[in-house]
Motif scaffolding. Sequence first.
Motif, PDB file in Angstrom:
ATOM      1  N   ARG A 189       0.800  -1.216   0.000  1.00 44.41           N
ATOM      2  CA  ARG A 189       0.000   0.000   0.000  1.00 44.41           C
ATOM      3  C   ARG A 189       0.834   1.269   0.000  1.00 44.41           C
ATOM      4  NH1 ARG A 189      -3.052  -1.272   5.380  1.00 44.41           N
ATOM      5  NH2 ARG A 189      -0.942  -1.987   5.843  1.00 44.41           N
ATOM      6  N   GLY A 190       1.962   1.254   0.669  1.00 47.16           N
ATOM      7  CA  GLY A 190       2.775   2.452   0.784  1.00 47.16           C
ATOM      8  C   GLY A 190       3.186   3.069  -0.542  1.00 47.16           C
ATOM      9  N   PRO A 191       3.645   2.278  -1.524  1.00 49.27           N
ATOM     10  CA  PRO A 191       4.120   2.871  -2.785  1.00 49.27           C
ATOM     11  C   PRO A 191       3.057   3.652  -3.550  1.00 49.27           C
ATOM     12  CG  PRO A 191       5.012   0.670  -2.542  1.00 49.27           C
ATOM     13  CD  PRO A 191       4.018   0.852  -1.433  1.00 49.27           C
ATOM     14  N   PHE A 192       1.819   3.172  -3.597  1.00 51.40           N
ATOM     15  CA  PHE A 192       0.834   3.937  -4.372  1.00 51.40           C
ATOM     16  C   PHE A 192       0.402   5.194  -3.616  1.00 51.40           C
ATOM     17  CE2 PHE A 192      -2.300   0.926  -2.362  1.00 51.40           C
ATOM     18  CZ  PHE A 192      -3.155   1.852  -1.781  1.00 51.40           C
ATOM     19  N   ILE A 193       0.485   5.182  -2.278  1.00 53.68           N
ATOM     20  CA  ILE A 193       0.242   6.403  -1.524  1.00 53.68           C
ATOM     21  C   ILE A 193       1.347   7.416  -1.819  1.00 53.68           C
ATOM     22  CG2 ILE A 193       0.138   7.404   0.787  1.00 53.68           C
ATOM     23  CD1 ILE A 193      -2.360   5.891   0.105  1.00 53.68           C
ATOM     24  N   THR A 194       2.581   6.938  -1.848  1.00 56.75           N
ATOM     25  CA  THR A 194       3.715   7.809  -2.151  1.00 56.75           C
ATOM     26  C   THR A 194       3.613   8.380  -3.556  1.00 56.75           C
ATOM     27  OG1 THR A 194       5.129   6.530  -0.645  1.00 56.75           O
ATOM     28  CG2 THR A 194       6.228   7.905  -2.283  1.00 56.75           C
ATOM     29  N   ALA A 195       3.237   7.543  -4.532  1.00 55.46           N
ATOM     30  CA  ALA A 195       3.116   8.004  -5.914  1.00 55.46           C
ATOM     31  C   ALA A 195       2.031   9.068  -6.047  1.00 55.46           C
ATOM     32  CB  ALA A 195       2.818   6.819  -6.832  1.00 55.46           C
ATOM     33  N   ALA A 196       0.890   8.839  -5.421  1.00 59.22           N
ATOM     34  CA  ALA A 196      -0.198   9.818  -5.490  1.00 59.22           C
ATOM     35  C   ALA A 196       0.204  11.131  -4.832  1.00 59.22           C
ATOM     36  CB  ALA A 196      -1.452   9.250  -4.818  1.00 59.22           C
ATOM     37  N   ALA A 197       0.913  11.054  -3.705  1.00 58.94           N
ATOM     38  CA  ALA A 197       1.373  12.273  -3.036  1.00 58.94           C
ATOM     39  C   ALA A 197       2.385  13.021  -3.885  1.00 58.94           C
ATOM     40  CB  ALA A 197       1.985  11.920  -1.676  1.00 58.94           C
ATOM     41  N   SER A 198       3.262  12.290  -4.562  1.00 60.31           N
ATOM     42  CA  SER A 198       4.254  12.926  -5.439  1.00 60.31           C
ATOM     43  C   SER A 198       3.575  13.707  -6.551  1.00 60.31           C
ATOM     44  CB  SER A 198       5.180  11.864  -6.044  1.00 60.31           C
ATOM     45  OG  SER A 198       5.940  11.211  -5.055  1.00 60.31           O
ATOM     46  N   LEU A 199       2.614  13.080  -7.201  1.00 62.56           N
ATOM     47  CA  LEU A 199       1.925  13.741  -8.307  1.00 62.56           C
ATOM     48  C   LEU A 199       1.124  14.947  -7.811  1.00 62.56           C
ATOM     49  CD1 LEU A 199       1.566  13.431 -11.364  1.00 62.56           C
ATOM     50  CD2 LEU A 199      -0.573  12.228 -10.912  1.00 62.56           C
ATOM     51  N   ALA A 200       0.507  14.825  -6.643  1.00 69.38           N
ATOM     52  CA  ALA A 200      -0.263  15.953  -6.091  1.00 69.38           C
ATOM     53  C   ALA A 200       0.653  17.134  -5.783  1.00 69.38           C
ATOM     54  CB  ALA A 200      -1.001  15.512  -4.831  1.00 69.38           C
ATOM     55  N   MET A 201       1.836  16.860  -5.240  1.00 74.98           N
ATOM     56  CA  MET A 201       2.775  17.938  -4.932  1.00 74.98           C
ATOM     57  C   MET A 201       3.280  18.621  -6.206  1.00 74.98           C
ATOM     58  SD  MET A 201       5.114  16.639  -1.758  1.00 74.98           S
ATOM     59  CE  MET A 201       4.445  16.535  -0.099  1.00 74.98           C
ATOM     60  N   ILE A 202       3.580  17.841  -7.220  1.00 71.97           N
ATOM     61  CA  ILE A 202       4.034  18.440  -8.477  1.00 71.97           C
ATOM     62  C   ILE A 202       2.921  19.285  -9.093  1.00 71.97           C
ATOM     63  CG2 ILE A 202       4.800  17.934 -10.830  1.00 71.97           C
ATOM     64  CD1 ILE A 202       6.310  15.585  -9.831  1.00 71.97           C
ATOM     65  N   PHE A 378      11.226  11.928  -3.802  1.00 71.09           N
ATOM     66  CA  PHE A 378      11.946  11.477  -2.606  1.00 71.09           C
ATOM     67  C   PHE A 378      11.233  11.873  -1.319  1.00 71.09           C
ATOM     68  CE2 PHE A 378      15.301  12.239   0.636  1.00 71.09           C
ATOM     69  CZ  PHE A 378      15.709  10.925   0.787  1.00 71.09           C
ATOM     70  N   ILE A 379      10.781  13.116  -1.217  1.00 71.63           N
ATOM     71  CA  ILE A 379      10.190  13.592   0.036  1.00 71.63           C
ATOM     72  C   ILE A 379       8.938  12.804   0.430  1.00 71.63           C
ATOM     73  CG2 ILE A 379       8.935  15.545   1.035  1.00 71.63           C
ATOM     74  CD1 ILE A 379      11.929  15.731   1.348  1.00 71.63           C
ATOM     75  N   PRO A 380       8.016  12.464  -0.485  1.00 73.78           N
ATOM     76  CA  PRO A 380       6.837  11.690  -0.063  1.00 73.78           C
ATOM     77  C   PRO A 380       7.165  10.298   0.479  1.00 73.78           C
ATOM     78  CG  PRO A 380       6.395  12.781  -2.139  1.00 73.78           C
ATOM     79  CD  PRO A 380       7.859  12.943  -1.877  1.00 73.78           C
ATOM     80  N   VAL A 381       8.383   9.788   0.225  1.00 74.26           N
ATOM     81  CA  VAL A 381       8.773   8.505   0.799  1.00 74.26           C
ATOM     82  C   VAL A 381       8.661   8.551   2.323  1.00 74.26           C
ATOM     83  CG1 VAL A 381      10.722   6.915   1.112  1.00 74.26           C
ATOM     84  CG2 VAL A 381      10.269   7.900  -1.133  1.00 74.26           C
ATOM     85  N   PHE A 382       8.830   9.739   2.900  1.00 75.88           N
ATOM     86  CA  PHE A 382       8.826   9.857   4.350  1.00 75.88           C
ATOM     87  C   PHE A 382       7.431   9.790   4.942  1.00 75.88           C
ATOM     88  CE2 PHE A 382      12.968  11.297   3.177  1.00 75.88           C
ATOM     89  CZ  PHE A 382      13.777  10.850   4.207  1.00 75.88           C
ATOM     90  N   ILE A 383       6.401   9.785   4.105  1.00 79.04           N
ATOM     91  CA  ILE A 383       5.060   9.511   4.612  1.00 79.04           C
ATOM     92  C   ILE A 383       5.048   8.130   5.272  1.00 79.04           C
ATOM     93  CG2 ILE A 383       2.649   9.130   3.951  1.00 79.04           C
ATOM     94  CD1 ILE A 383       3.065  11.141   1.711  1.00 79.04           C
TER      95      ILE A 383
END
Length: 481
Positions: A189-202, A378-383
């Motif tokens: 579950r963690g990777p798709f949360i990280t991916a979605a957060a990355s795209l939202a931040m960009i 990289f930064i959303p990895v820390f979620i």
Amino acid sequence: MLGYFSRQPSFNAFHPLTLYLAFHGFVFVFRPIVAYIGDYRGIYVLFQFTPSLADKVTVILASSLGLVAFAFFSLQTGNVPVLFRHDRFAIAERKRLLPSALWAIAVCGLIGAYSLAVMWNRASAGVFDMVRDAATGTAINTSINGYVVEAQLMLATCCVMIGWLFRFRLIALLPLLAFIVFRAGTGGRGPFITAAASLAMIYLYEHRRRFPSIRIMALGAALAGLFLLIGTDRGASVRALVNKTEQVDVTAPVLGTQTLEGMDFANMEFFEFMVYAVPQRTGTYEYFADNLIIFTEPIPRVLWPGKPIGSPVQFFKLFDYGFPIGMTRSLPGEGWTQLGWAGVVIWCGLWGALLGGIYRRFAVGSQSSFAVLFYFSFIPVFIIAFRDGLLATVLRQGMFFIAPVLLWRLIAGYLGIPLARDERAFAIQTARRRALAEGPTSPSGIPPLNDGQVGKVEQWLPPAVRRRRAQLRSRQGAGTA
């Protein structure tokens, strides 16, 4: 802390302190209140321990100390506003880099797709390669290479690249949607949360917004709901939906039926177990020796059959004092296990200072396409990393998340594609030379310009220079009047 941070120039959704405040607020403030009202005891029964009142108070104080340490040092190194350098030069740079980006996506995407297909097939067949060591509780690969397991993380960054490079069009978001579905089907579950957060931040960065809109937060809440749903059966329902039939019924252990009673966000109870055990029963701390695993973990077990399970240097085994199966330490919990109160300050402070420095370099830097994608991958990895608290987790996952960015940079460098910062610097120098040629120089060294020339020159000058020019113009106007 949130009130203090909101008055700082660095207050935005991109700062690492924002992520940590969200993590701390949910895990160490909101959920414990819910757990207290609901009298949650599932973790205590599973872990076979009962914390004392002193243990509980210690955890509340230590987690708060970790928040203060993280906030203080992250603001010491990164208390600057983000300068949105998304201009016409950046847009032109991204267009020039598109072919090289597609090559990087093709290479990393194929490797990641193979990894995801392998894990999907194994999950569908009920084959699980991770075995948990009974003495240490560490999960190890037994029949498959760890790099094959983790390579699918590159797909997250590839999907973010596609969505970003093609301007967030609906068709460009389909790869990310497919990744979410298939990654959820493997139980992760963690990777798709990280991916979605990355795209939202960009997306926020591209639109020069410091914080998300209500719509984006609603999508985030939906993903959080999916996170909890996948945790109930580790992706079995998703596989059944895609495969039309499910061969193996996998059900996660049920700790309780109440909301948030499971292990996903139970870091308060996990921390209580660590205070219960360390150093009251262990008699010692770990003294940061568990970080030595970063030197042994990269070596495949097939090449080193006798590779130590976990850290090569261990002062104690937590399983000697209970049954902390599936426990994540969290950032302050890891610090406590290493050196008690001092360890909390050191560990949280180090991560705060490091991430604050990374933020500062991005916020005031050139913000090239590579820098933007690197930072927001990289930064959303820390979620997830804040929840785990381990350096090995950051390195293990981070290397795969940023691998497509590094490959993209190598390909673009080999092809000699010019970057925006070079063109921007050339434009500034050209504008300055043109300004000097078109008018006499004032005593300050800045030539007086007409309105049209000012617009051409000042568009790309640093903010300090633009402010100085505005002051000079106002003085000249006052003198003329």
